[in-house]
Each structure stands twice: as C-alpha cells, then as structure tokens.
Design a protein around this motif. Structure first.
Motif, PDB file in Angstrom:
ATOM      1  N   LEU A   1      15.851  12.731-157.024  1.00  7.55           N
ATOM      2  CA  LEU A   1      16.513  13.097-156.759  1.00  7.55           C
ATOM      3  C   LEU A   1      17.866  11.644-157.131  1.00  7.55           C
ATOM      4  O   LEU A   1      18.920  11.911-158.469  1.00  7.55           O
ATOM      5  CB  LEU A   1      17.400  13.625-155.023  1.00  7.55           C
ATOM      6  CG  LEU A   1      18.490  13.396-154.781  1.00  7.55           C
ATOM      7  CD1 LEU A   1      18.718  14.991-155.863  1.00  7.55           C
ATOM      8  CD2 LEU A   1      19.106  13.515-153.092  1.00  7.55           C
ATOM      9  N   ILE A   2      17.310  10.859-156.943  1.00 10.48           N
ATOM     10  CA  ILE A   2      17.961   9.459-157.676  1.00 10.48           C
ATOM     11  C   ILE A   2      17.760   8.932-159.291  1.00 10.48           C
ATOM     12  O   ILE A   2      18.723   9.952-159.411  1.00 10.48           O
ATOM     13  CB  ILE A   2      16.782   7.993-157.405  1.00 10.48           C
ATOM     14  CG1 ILE A   2      17.200   7.528-155.643  1.00 10.48           C
ATOM     15  CG2 ILE A   2      17.306   6.675-158.657  1.00 10.48           C
ATOM     16  CD1 ILE A   2      16.143   6.501-155.378  1.00 10.48           C
ATOM     17  N   LEU A   3      16.911  10.035-159.867  1.00 13.61           N
ATOM     18  CA  LEU A   3      16.685   9.983-161.685  1.00 13.61           C
ATOM     19  C   LEU A   3      17.693  11.222-162.062  1.00 13.61           C
ATOM     20  O   LEU A   3      17.805  10.774-162.916  1.00 13.61           O
ATOM     21  CB  LEU A   3      14.980  10.353-161.513  1.00 13.61           C
ATOM     22  CG  LEU A   3      13.942   9.314-162.262  1.00 13.61           C
ATOM     23  CD1 LEU A   3      12.703   9.917-162.235  1.00 13.61           C
ATOM     24  CD2 LEU A   3      14.711   8.062-162.510  1.00 13.61           C
ATOM     25  N   ASP A   4      17.886  12.206-161.116  1.00 12.61           N
ATOM     26  CA  ASP A   4      19.033  13.014-161.443  1.00 12.61           C
ATOM     27  C   ASP A   4      20.117  12.577-161.369  1.00 12.61           C
ATOM     28  O   ASP A   4      20.472  13.570-162.553  1.00 12.61           O
ATOM     29  CB  ASP A   4      18.311  14.188-160.405  1.00 12.61           C
ATOM     30  CG  ASP A   4      17.367  14.971-160.738  1.00 12.61           C
ATOM     31  OD1 ASP A   4      16.431  15.232-161.614  1.00 12.61           O
ATOM     32  OD2 ASP A   4      16.398  16.459-159.909  1.00 12.61           O
ATOM     33  N   ILE A   5      20.097  12.168-161.086  1.00 16.01           N
ATOM     34  CA  ILE A   5      21.777  11.112-159.972  1.00 16.01           C
ATOM     35  C   ILE A   5      21.922  10.538-161.903  1.00 16.01           C
ATOM     36  O   ILE A   5      23.418  10.083-162.061  1.00 16.01           O
ATOM     37  CB  ILE A   5      22.410  10.699-158.947  1.00 16.01           C
ATOM     38  CG1 ILE A   5      21.476  11.965-157.840  1.00 16.01           C
ATOM     39  CG2 ILE A   5      23.056  10.144-159.002  1.00 16.01           C
ATOM     40  CD1 ILE A   5      22.185  10.925-156.395  1.00 16.01           C
ATOM     41  N   LEU A   6      21.169  10.062-162.169  1.00 15.88           N
ATOM     42  CA  LEU A   6      21.177   8.945-162.664  1.00 15.88           C
ATOM     43  C   LEU A   6      21.373   9.183-164.099  1.00 15.88           C
ATOM     44  O   LEU A   6      21.778   8.561-165.420  1.00 15.88           O
ATOM     45  CB  LEU A   6      20.247   7.989-162.699  1.00 15.88           C
ATOM     46  CG  LEU A   6      20.434   6.637-161.750  1.00 15.88           C
ATOM     47  CD1 LEU A   6      19.035   6.081-161.657  1.00 15.88           C
ATOM     48  CD2 LEU A   6      21.729   6.036-161.734  1.00 15.88           C
ATOM     49  N   GLU A   7      21.241  10.529-164.294  1.00 17.61           N
ATOM     50  CA  GLU A   7      20.805  11.177-165.944  1.00 17.61           C
ATOM     51  C   GLU A   7      21.961  10.976-166.845  1.00 17.61           C
ATOM     52  O   GLU A   7      23.211  11.864-166.095  1.00 17.61           O
ATOM     53  CB  GLU A   7      20.240  12.920-165.983  1.00 17.61           C
ATOM     54  CG  GLU A   7      19.534  13.104-166.779  1.00 17.61           C
ATOM     55  CD  GLU A   7      18.472  12.480-168.101  1.00 17.61           C
ATOM     56  OE1 GLU A   7      18.661  12.359-169.016  1.00 17.61           O
ATOM     57  OE2 GLU A   7      17.242  12.222-167.171  1.00 17.61           O
TER      58      GLU A   7
ATOM     59  N   GLN B   1      27.526   4.177-154.949  1.00 17.80           N
ATOM     60  CA  GLN B   1      27.558   5.483-155.823  1.00 17.80           C
ATOM     61  C   GLN B   1      26.766   6.601-155.830  1.00 17.80           C
ATOM     62  O   GLN B   1      26.650   7.251-155.737  1.00 17.80           O
ATOM     63  CB  GLN B   1      27.754   4.755-157.308  1.00 17.80           C
ATOM     64  CG  GLN B   1      29.369   4.989-157.684  1.00 17.80           C
ATOM     65  CD  GLN B   1      29.636   4.065-158.965  1.00 17.80           C
ATOM     66  OE1 GLN B   1      28.667   3.805-160.170  1.00 17.80           O
ATOM     67  NE2 GLN B   1      30.973   3.951-159.561  1.00 17.80           N
ATOM     68  N   ILE B   2      24.947   5.881-155.865  1.00 25.09           N
ATOM     69  CA  ILE B   2      24.053   6.470-156.251  1.00 25.09           C
ATOM     70  C   ILE B   2      24.179   6.941-154.584  1.00 25.09           C
ATOM     71  O   ILE B   2      22.778   8.309-154.360  1.00 25.09           O
ATOM     72  CB  ILE B   2      23.045   5.494-156.095  1.00 25.09           C
ATOM     73  CG1 ILE B   2      23.152   5.480-158.080  1.00 25.09           C
ATOM     74  CG2 ILE B   2      21.576   7.202-156.130  1.00 25.09           C
ATOM     75  CD1 ILE B   2      21.538   4.379-158.323  1.00 25.09           C
TER      76      ILE B   2
ATOM     77  N   LYS C   1      25.088  15.470-152.679  1.00 25.14           N
ATOM     78  CA  LYS C   1      24.601  15.906-152.780  1.00 25.14           C
ATOM     79  C   LYS C   1      23.653  17.328-152.249  1.00 25.14           C
ATOM     80  O   LYS C   1      23.771  18.426-151.808  1.00 25.14           O
ATOM     81  CB  LYS C   1      23.899  15.285-153.873  1.00 25.14           C
ATOM     82  CG  LYS C   1      23.321  16.224-155.125  1.00 25.14           C
ATOM     83  CD  LYS C   1      22.694  16.078-155.973  1.00 25.14           C
ATOM     84  CE  LYS C   1      23.015  16.186-157.365  1.00 25.14           C
ATOM     85  NZ  LYS C   1      22.600  16.213-158.719  1.00 25.14           N
ATOM     86  N   ASN C   2      22.843  16.274-150.815  1.00 25.04           N
ATOM     87  CA  ASN C   2      21.982  17.108-149.905  1.00 25.04           C
ATOM     88  C   ASN C   2      22.658  17.530-148.812  1.00 25.04           C
ATOM     89  O   ASN C   2      21.940  17.798-147.533  1.00 25.04           O
ATOM     90  CB  ASN C   2      20.975  16.308-150.393  1.00 25.04           C
ATOM     91  CG  ASN C   2      19.755  15.834-150.468  1.00 25.04           C
ATOM     92  OD1 ASN C   2      20.486  17.107-151.707  1.00 25.04           O
ATOM     93  ND2 ASN C   2      19.022  15.952-151.538  1.00 25.04           N
TER      94      ASN C   2
ATOM     95  N   PHE D   1      22.815   0.552-161.554  1.00 21.20           N
ATOM     96  CA  PHE D   1      21.045   1.672-162.620  1.00 21.20           C
ATOM     97  C   PHE D   1      21.358   2.449-163.544  1.00 21.20           C
ATOM     98  O   PHE D   1      22.659   3.088-163.506  1.00 21.20           O
ATOM     99  CB  PHE D   1      20.166   1.046-161.120  1.00 21.20           C
ATOM    100  CG  PHE D   1      19.899   0.936-159.852  1.00 21.20           C
ATOM    101  CD1 PHE D   1      18.807   0.185-160.305  1.00 21.20           C
ATOM    102  CD2 PHE D   1      20.619   0.713-158.759  1.00 21.20           C
ATOM    103  CE1 PHE D   1      18.370  -0.978-159.279  1.00 21.20           C
ATOM    104  CE2 PHE D   1      20.365  -0.353-157.740  1.00 21.20           C
ATOM    105  CZ  PHE D   1      19.257  -0.736-158.087  1.00 21.20           C
ATOM    106  N   GLY D   2      20.484   1.985-164.561  1.00 22.27           N
ATOM    107  CA  GLY D   2      20.791   3.570-165.711  1.00 22.27           C
ATOM    108  C   GLY D   2      19.247   3.772-165.354  1.00 22.27           C
ATOM    109  O   GLY D   2      17.857   2.918-165.145  1.00 22.27           O
ATOM    110  N   VAL D   3      18.899   4.877-166.248  1.00 21.04           N
ATOM    111  CA  VAL D   3      17.456   5.309-166.565  1.00 21.04           C
ATOM    112  C   VAL D   3      17.244   4.864-167.501  1.00 21.04           C
ATOM    113  O   VAL D   3      17.585   4.748-168.695  1.00 21.04           O
ATOM    114  CB  VAL D   3      17.238   7.301-166.327  1.00 21.04           C
ATOM    115  CG1 VAL D   3      16.049   7.452-166.773  1.00 21.04           C
ATOM    116  CG2 VAL D   3      18.044   7.606-165.230  1.00 21.04           C
ATOM    117  N   SER D   4      15.799   4.638-167.488  1.00 26.89           N
ATOM    118  CA  SER D   4      15.087   3.975-169.084  1.00 26.89           C
ATOM    119  C   SER D   4      14.754   5.415-169.619  1.00 26.89           C
ATOM    120  O   SER D   4      14.043   6.401-169.439  1.00 26.89           O
ATOM    121  CB  SER D   4      13.365   3.070-168.568  1.00 26.89           C
ATOM    122  OG  SER D   4      14.116   2.130-167.926  1.00 26.89           O
TER     123      SER D   4
END
Length: 187
Positions: free
Chosen positions: A10-16, A24-25, A32-33, A81-84
C-alpha cells in the motif's frame, strides 16, 4: 501472510509517481482503507522498504512545524519518501528527462540519478573494488558532461548502456564498472 506485507504494498502504491512525507503517507493509508495502523507497524514497514532499497528518503517537509521559527528537534513526520527506480526503462526515462527544457524536471531527474549512481558505487565498493579515484558526485557529473558532449547516436548508445548499468539487471554491475573506467580514462 504478515499484516505489514499488505501495508508495504500500500505504501508503494501511494508513493507511485510522487514523493510524500511520512505524515502524508499515513493520512493516505488511513483515508484509503479506513483502517487504523499502529505507528510501530507503519514504521516497521517503512524501514523494511528503505532497507530493501524500494524507497528512499528524498527530502524534509518543514511545513509540519506550522510557522515555528526556531526548530530544535527533528520530527519524523516531515521525512519525505519516494519510490526507488531500478528498472532499465525507468532509468532510461530519467536519463532522457535530464535533457528537458523544464529546469524543475532536470533537477528532479538529476537528484534521482545521483541517488541511483551512489547506490551502484556503494555496491561496487562492497565488493572490495577500489578503482574509483573520485567521489560519486564528481563521477556522476563527469559522466553526464561526457554524455552531453557526444553526438546524437553515440549519446543514445551511452544512455542505453548507462541505464542498463544502473539497473538491477543481470551483469549490470560489470557494465557499470566498465563505463566508469572509460569515463575516468577520458579525463
């Protein structure tokens, strides 16, 4: 399956496609949930994603201090944070963004590439390879400068090879070492 595995996805989806603060995350997850997650579970998921290199720390959001002038402590809610990106196509896209006329896009692409570049150099150094005689930022700058000095076809070729070398694909580390050796020999 552990509860925090779903939280990590879910964190990865939000940061996409975006860089967000911890605050914010967490707000996005809760909205969302509609489920509450403990700070410990959330922090554990963030740390696991950081350790695995799936996300990175991009910045710090000072707006969480809401007008406070004299800041005396670091609040983790402000960490951004951001997605690598470690896929060949994603890295090649970032390299192409370096040629944009939009200064903000070039700046963001440069920050992403430098982070990926540093991570790859760290990987080489963990192997015990010490042939890099200059720092990662200087090496990055030399590489971009050299690539930009080439004609269109050699530039495209080097961009493709550099994107592959910075990815997590098979044999990328060896190609990275070869490119770095070549760039250093051009000085």
């Amino acid at each position: 399956m552990p509860k925090n595995y779903n939280l990590r996805n879910l964190i990865l989806d939000i940061l996409e496609g975006d860089e967000l603060s911890k605050k914010q995350i967490l707000e996005a997850i809760r909205s969302k949930n509609g489920i509450g997650t403990s700070d410990k579970t959330f922090n554990e998921s963030l740390m696991a994603l950081l350790r695995e290199g799936q996300i990175y720390i991009a910045d710090y959001d000072f707006t969480i201090y809401d007008g406070v002038k004299r800041i005396q402590s670091i609040r983790p809610e402000g960490i951004v944070f951001g997605v690598s990106r470690t896929d060949f196509v994603e890295i090649e896209t970032i390299l192409k963004q370096m040629e944009s006329n939009d200064h903000e896009e070039v700046y963001r692409a440069s920050k992403s590439l430098k982070r990926i570049f540093r991570r790859k150099i760290d990987e080489v150094q963990k192997e015990g390879d010490t042939k890099f005689r200059i720092g990662s930022d200087t090496l990055f700058n030399h590489t971009i400068f050299y690539m930009n000095s080439l004609g269109e076809e050699p530039k495209r070729s080097l961009r493709n090879k550099l994107a592959w070398s910075l990815s997590n694909n098979k044999d990328s580390l060896e190609l990275f070492k070869n490119i770095v050796s070549f760039i250093q020999s051009q000085d």
